[in-house]
Write a protein that holds these residues in place. Sequence first.
Motif, PDB file in Angstrom:
ATOM      1  N   GLY A  62       0.836  -1.196   0.000  1.00 56.83           N
ATOM      2  CA  GLY A  62       0.000   0.000   0.000  1.00 56.83           C
ATOM      3  C   GLY A  62       0.865   1.238   0.000  1.00 56.83           C
ATOM      4  O   GLY A  62       2.060   1.183   0.301  1.00 56.83           O
ATOM      5  N   PRO A  63       0.299   2.390  -0.317  1.00 57.64           N
ATOM      6  CA  PRO A  63       1.059   3.637  -0.344  1.00 57.64           C
ATOM      7  C   PRO A  63       1.209   4.231   1.056  1.00 57.64           C
ATOM      8  O   PRO A  63       0.507   3.843   1.985  1.00 57.64           O
ATOM      9  CB  PRO A  63       0.187   4.533  -1.218  1.00 57.64           C
ATOM     10  N   LYS A  64       2.127   5.132   1.183  1.00 55.10           N
ATOM     11  CA  LYS A  64       2.207   5.911   2.416  1.00 55.10           C
ATOM     12  C   LYS A  64       1.055   6.918   2.431  1.00 55.10           C
ATOM     13  O   LYS A  64       0.698   7.485   1.394  1.00 55.10           O
ATOM     14  CB  LYS A  64       3.536   6.656   2.493  1.00 55.10           C
ATOM     15  N   PHE A  65       0.466   7.112   3.593  1.00 55.87           N
ATOM     16  CA  PHE A  65      -0.637   8.073   3.682  1.00 55.87           C
ATOM     17  C   PHE A  65      -0.720   8.599   5.102  1.00 55.87           C
ATOM     18  O   PHE A  65      -0.272   7.965   6.058  1.00 55.87           O
ATOM     19  CB  PHE A  65      -1.966   7.429   3.265  1.00 55.87           C
ATOM     20  N   SER A  66      -1.283   9.782   5.227  1.00 52.35           N
ATOM     21  CA  SER A  66      -1.471  10.389   6.542  1.00 52.35           C
ATOM     22  C   SER A  66      -2.597   9.662   7.260  1.00 52.35           C
ATOM     23  O   SER A  66      -3.680   9.456   6.695  1.00 52.35           O
ATOM     24  CB  SER A  66      -1.806  11.874   6.402  1.00 52.35           C
ATOM     25  N   ARG A  67      -2.350   9.298   8.487  1.00 50.87           N
ATOM     26  CA  ARG A  67      -3.343   8.536   9.253  1.00 50.87           C
ATOM     27  C   ARG A  67      -4.094   9.468  10.201  1.00 50.87           C
ATOM     28  O   ARG A  67      -3.490  10.271  10.902  1.00 50.87           O
ATOM     29  CB  ARG A  67      -2.651   7.433  10.057  1.00 50.87           C
ATOM     30  N   VAL A  68      -5.387   9.322  10.207  1.00 48.90           N
ATOM     31  CA  VAL A  68      -6.241  10.070  11.125  1.00 48.90           C
ATOM     32  C   VAL A  68      -6.940   9.055  12.013  1.00 48.90           C
ATOM     33  O   VAL A  68      -7.767   8.270  11.530  1.00 48.90           O
ATOM     34  CB  VAL A  68      -7.273  10.930  10.371  1.00 48.90           C
ATOM     35  N   TYR A  69      -6.594   9.048  13.295  1.00 48.91           N
ATOM     36  CA  TYR A  69      -7.155   8.069  14.220  1.00 48.91           C
ATOM     37  C   TYR A  69      -8.352   8.664  14.952  1.00 48.91           C
ATOM     38  O   TYR A  69      -8.413   9.873  15.217  1.00 48.91           O
ATOM     39  CB  TYR A  69      -6.100   7.619  15.233  1.00 48.91           C
ATOM     40  N   VAL A  70      -9.293   7.800  15.279  1.00 48.76           N
ATOM     41  CA  VAL A  70     -10.492   8.212  16.010  1.00 48.76           C
ATOM     42  C   VAL A  70     -10.674   7.287  17.217  1.00 48.76           C
ATOM     43  O   VAL A  70     -10.027   6.241  17.318  1.00 48.76           O
ATOM     44  CB  VAL A  70     -11.741   8.162  15.106  1.00 48.76           C
ATOM     45  N   ASN A  71     -11.552   7.679  18.121  1.00 47.60           N
ATOM     46  CA  ASN A  71     -11.821   6.887  19.321  1.00 47.60           C
ATOM     47  C   ASN A  71     -13.151   6.140  19.267  1.00 47.60           C
ATOM     48  O   ASN A  71     -13.378   5.221  20.046  1.00 47.60           O
ATOM     49  CB  ASN A  71     -11.808   7.789  20.564  1.00 47.60           C
ATOM     50  N   ALA A  73     -15.742   3.654  17.490  1.00 46.72           N
ATOM     51  CA  ALA A  73     -15.754   2.560  16.520  1.00 46.72           C
ATOM     52  C   ALA A  73     -16.698   2.840  15.358  1.00 46.72           C
ATOM     53  O   ALA A  73     -16.515   2.287  14.264  1.00 46.72           O
ATOM     54  CB  ALA A  73     -16.152   1.261  17.207  1.00 46.72           C
ATOM     55  N   GLU A  74     -17.698   3.684  15.560  1.00 48.79           N
ATOM     56  CA  GLU A  74     -18.624   4.006  14.481  1.00 48.79           C
ATOM     57  C   GLU A  74     -18.004   4.965  13.472  1.00 48.79           C
ATOM     58  O   GLU A  74     -18.518   5.115  12.359  1.00 48.79           O
ATOM     59  CB  GLU A  74     -19.901   4.612  15.049  1.00 48.79           C
ATOM     60  N   GLN A  75     -16.905   5.600  13.856  1.00 46.48           N
ATOM     61  CA  GLN A  75     -16.268   6.585  12.993  1.00 46.48           C
ATOM     62  C   GLN A  75     -14.992   6.065  12.323  1.00 46.48           C
ATOM     63  O   GLN A  75     -14.326   6.812  11.610  1.00 46.48           O
ATOM     64  CB  GLN A  75     -15.920   7.849  13.807  1.00 46.48           C
ATOM     65  N   GLY A  76     -14.634   4.787  12.571  1.00 43.69           N
ATOM     66  CA  GLY A  76     -13.402   4.284  12.006  1.00 43.69           C
ATOM     67  C   GLY A  76     -13.392   2.778  11.877  1.00 43.69           C
ATOM     68  O   GLY A  76     -14.374   2.090  12.185  1.00 43.69           O
ATOM     69  N   LEU A  96      -8.691   3.634  12.501  1.00 47.82           N
ATOM     70  CA  LEU A  96      -8.395   4.565  11.419  1.00 47.82           C
ATOM     71  C   LEU A  96      -9.695   5.187  10.940  1.00 47.82           C
ATOM     72  O   LEU A  96     -10.662   4.474  10.641  1.00 47.82           O
ATOM     73  CB  LEU A  96      -7.709   3.818  10.265  1.00 47.82           C
ATOM     74  N   GLY A  97      -9.742   6.521  10.885  1.00 49.95           N
ATOM     75  CA  GLY A  97     -10.971   7.223  10.516  1.00 49.95           C
ATOM     76  C   GLY A  97     -11.472   6.841   9.133  1.00 49.95           C
ATOM     77  O   GLY A  97     -10.696   6.585   8.204  1.00 49.95           O
ATOM     78  N   HIS A  98     -12.797   6.791   8.971  1.00 45.57           N
ATOM     79  CA  HIS A  98     -13.398   6.425   7.692  1.00 45.57           C
ATOM     80  C   HIS A  98     -12.969   7.365   6.570  1.00 45.57           C
ATOM     81  O   HIS A  98     -12.860   6.950   5.412  1.00 45.57           O
ATOM     82  CB  HIS A  98     -14.927   6.439   7.805  1.00 45.57           C
ATOM     83  N   GLU A  99     -12.730   8.627   6.882  1.00 45.06           N
ATOM     84  CA  GLU A  99     -12.364   9.581   5.835  1.00 45.06           C
ATOM     85  C   GLU A  99     -11.071   9.178   5.148  1.00 45.06           C
ATOM     86  O   GLU A  99     -10.865   9.498   3.969  1.00 45.06           O
ATOM     87  CB  GLU A  99     -12.235  10.983   6.417  1.00 45.06           C
ATOM     88  N   VAL A 100     -10.208   8.453   5.858  1.00 42.67           N
ATOM     89  CA  VAL A 100      -8.977   7.946   5.255  1.00 42.67           C
ATOM     90  C   VAL A 100      -9.178   6.527   4.746  1.00 42.67           C
ATOM     91  O   VAL A 100      -8.789   6.194   3.617  1.00 42.67           O
ATOM     92  CB  VAL A 100      -7.815   7.975   6.278  1.00 42.67           C
ATOM     93  N   ALA A 101      -9.770   5.667   5.562  1.00 39.01           N
ATOM     94  CA  ALA A 101      -9.924   4.256   5.195  1.00 39.01           C
ATOM     95  C   ALA A 101     -10.721   4.090   3.905  1.00 39.01           C
ATOM     96  O   ALA A 101     -10.403   3.208   3.089  1.00 39.01           O
ATOM     97  CB  ALA A 101     -10.611   3.506   6.334  1.00 39.01           C
ATOM     98  N   ASP A 102     -11.728   4.921   3.692  1.00 41.60           N
ATOM     99  CA  ASP A 102     -12.567   4.774   2.506  1.00 41.60           C
ATOM    100  C   ASP A 102     -11.813   5.087   1.217  1.00 41.60           C
ATOM    101  O   ASP A 102     -12.278   4.726   0.118  1.00 41.60           O
ATOM    102  CB  ASP A 102     -13.796   5.681   2.619  1.00 41.60           C
ATOM    103  N   LYS A 103     -10.670   5.745   1.321  1.00 40.57           N
ATOM    104  CA  LYS A 103      -9.852   6.020   0.140  1.00 40.57           C
ATOM    105  C   LYS A 103      -8.997   4.816  -0.257  1.00 40.57           C
ATOM    106  O   LYS A 103      -8.463   4.774  -1.367  1.00 40.57           O
ATOM    107  CB  LYS A 103      -8.938   7.220   0.411  1.00 40.57           C
TER     108      LYS A 103
END
Length: 484
Positions: A62-71, A73-76, A96-103
């Motif tokens: 996979g590529p390198k990417f900026s990770r956005v973590y959340v607390n 479970a419904e948001q990541g 890992l936040g959905h905004e990143v994971a969904d990409k």
Amino acid sequence: MKTASTENPVRLSWLREQGLRLDAAPYLSGAFAAKQLLKRLSVRKDPLSDLTAGHNGGIFNGPKFSRVYVNDAEQGVPFLGSTDMMESDLTHLPLLGHEVADKFLYLEIQPGMTLISCSGTIGRMAYVRPDMRGIWSSQHVMKVQANPARVKSGYLNTFLRSRFGVPIITSHAYGAIIQHIEPHHIADLPVPRFGEDVENCIHDLVEEAASLRAESQSGLEEATRDLFTTARLEKLLDLRWHDQPRDVGFTQRGLTPTTLRALNYQPRARRIINELREVDHVLLGDICKDGQLSRGVRFTRVDGAVDPQVSYQLLGQRQAFWLRPEGRWVSKGKTPRAVLAQDETILVAARGTLGENEVYGRPIFVTGAWCQKAFSEDFLRIRSGVSEVSGAYLFAFFRSEALFRIMRSLSTGGKQQDINTELCAAIPVPLLTAADRHRITETIRTAYRKRDEADVKEDQALDLLDKAVAEHTGVAPAELPTPA
């Protein structure tokens, strides 16, 4: 440091075969011996890339990417790193936040994949079990997805993690400080084909082991849920710790000489303890009075042979949480027997920092085959001294998020934290009826029997592969190459 002996010098033909690489790894890791042995096999050998299918041909990281973590479970989604994939309990992974994971939807791991650490320590592997669906993995984890029309995933996994696959994979590592491998490095790895009977048998063993591990994990979670639900403490199963107000600006009365540290009185943890006190309970110190509630013994490590007859496998805090630990081996003759843990002892990682993803404060359960392993002094040992409360019942309680937060609140020390055993002894343990305790105890014990059975089946799969190689080369299994 690795050196070649003058009796077995590296030959020019070897250099040509390895692309004229001048570093020692391809020649001294066992990779060259493994390749030569595979060449002697009379069976067909297929390149790994011909046996995979999926994203990027079925071998990808996979590529390198900026990770956005959340607390929440419904948001990541749970996010797996190259060390996390070795752990037996994946319920505490960062999110890992959905905004990143969904990409990066292709980074969701699928049952049957083989995961390979491809950055840092190269060549550690894990087989994706059914209960791991819905987890994303980092760019430091290479995914190998078998093409079911060409090869069974369990057989492919067994070959890759065998004494033949691992040294060849690790020999391709490059880099000075931090080692790496890329998918194209292992695309041509030759996979021997021994026919459907052998490969199906190996695959079935691996799949059975994966199912047993999934059932084991499900049993552990069910036992904890059963305990808290039966005790009418359901609210403690979903703490939402980070949604609660921060522990600042509070007052505490009734201080004792035991501790003056504010963390030991944090309101969020005290609320959990107060909830436990509202139900029938017994103090942990009373349960362990004739058992054990103390740190492990300190001792001088003297390395021993990798042989359980003369050495103990010594596990530290990180390795002890893995499915198949790789701990160092120490001489039995130079090591006190106190390093062992009695059956149904709980070991809590008791030295570390308060990082959210650190193992400090997390427990493991020693039973079955693990009673033969040695453990470092960094664990707090908790062993019941009363027959009415089994160690298995205690573990169902201690593996909960509520107890993790309580254990963290009992910290003492500066940079490296420790657990105050006097405060630990005051933890209230819910005391259910004898029938309830027995049910929960058996659920935990069954889960750990399945864990040990899964280990045996994975070892049997490797043994079958060794026998197949030996049969087609005339080399006795005991004489097959071993990675350095």
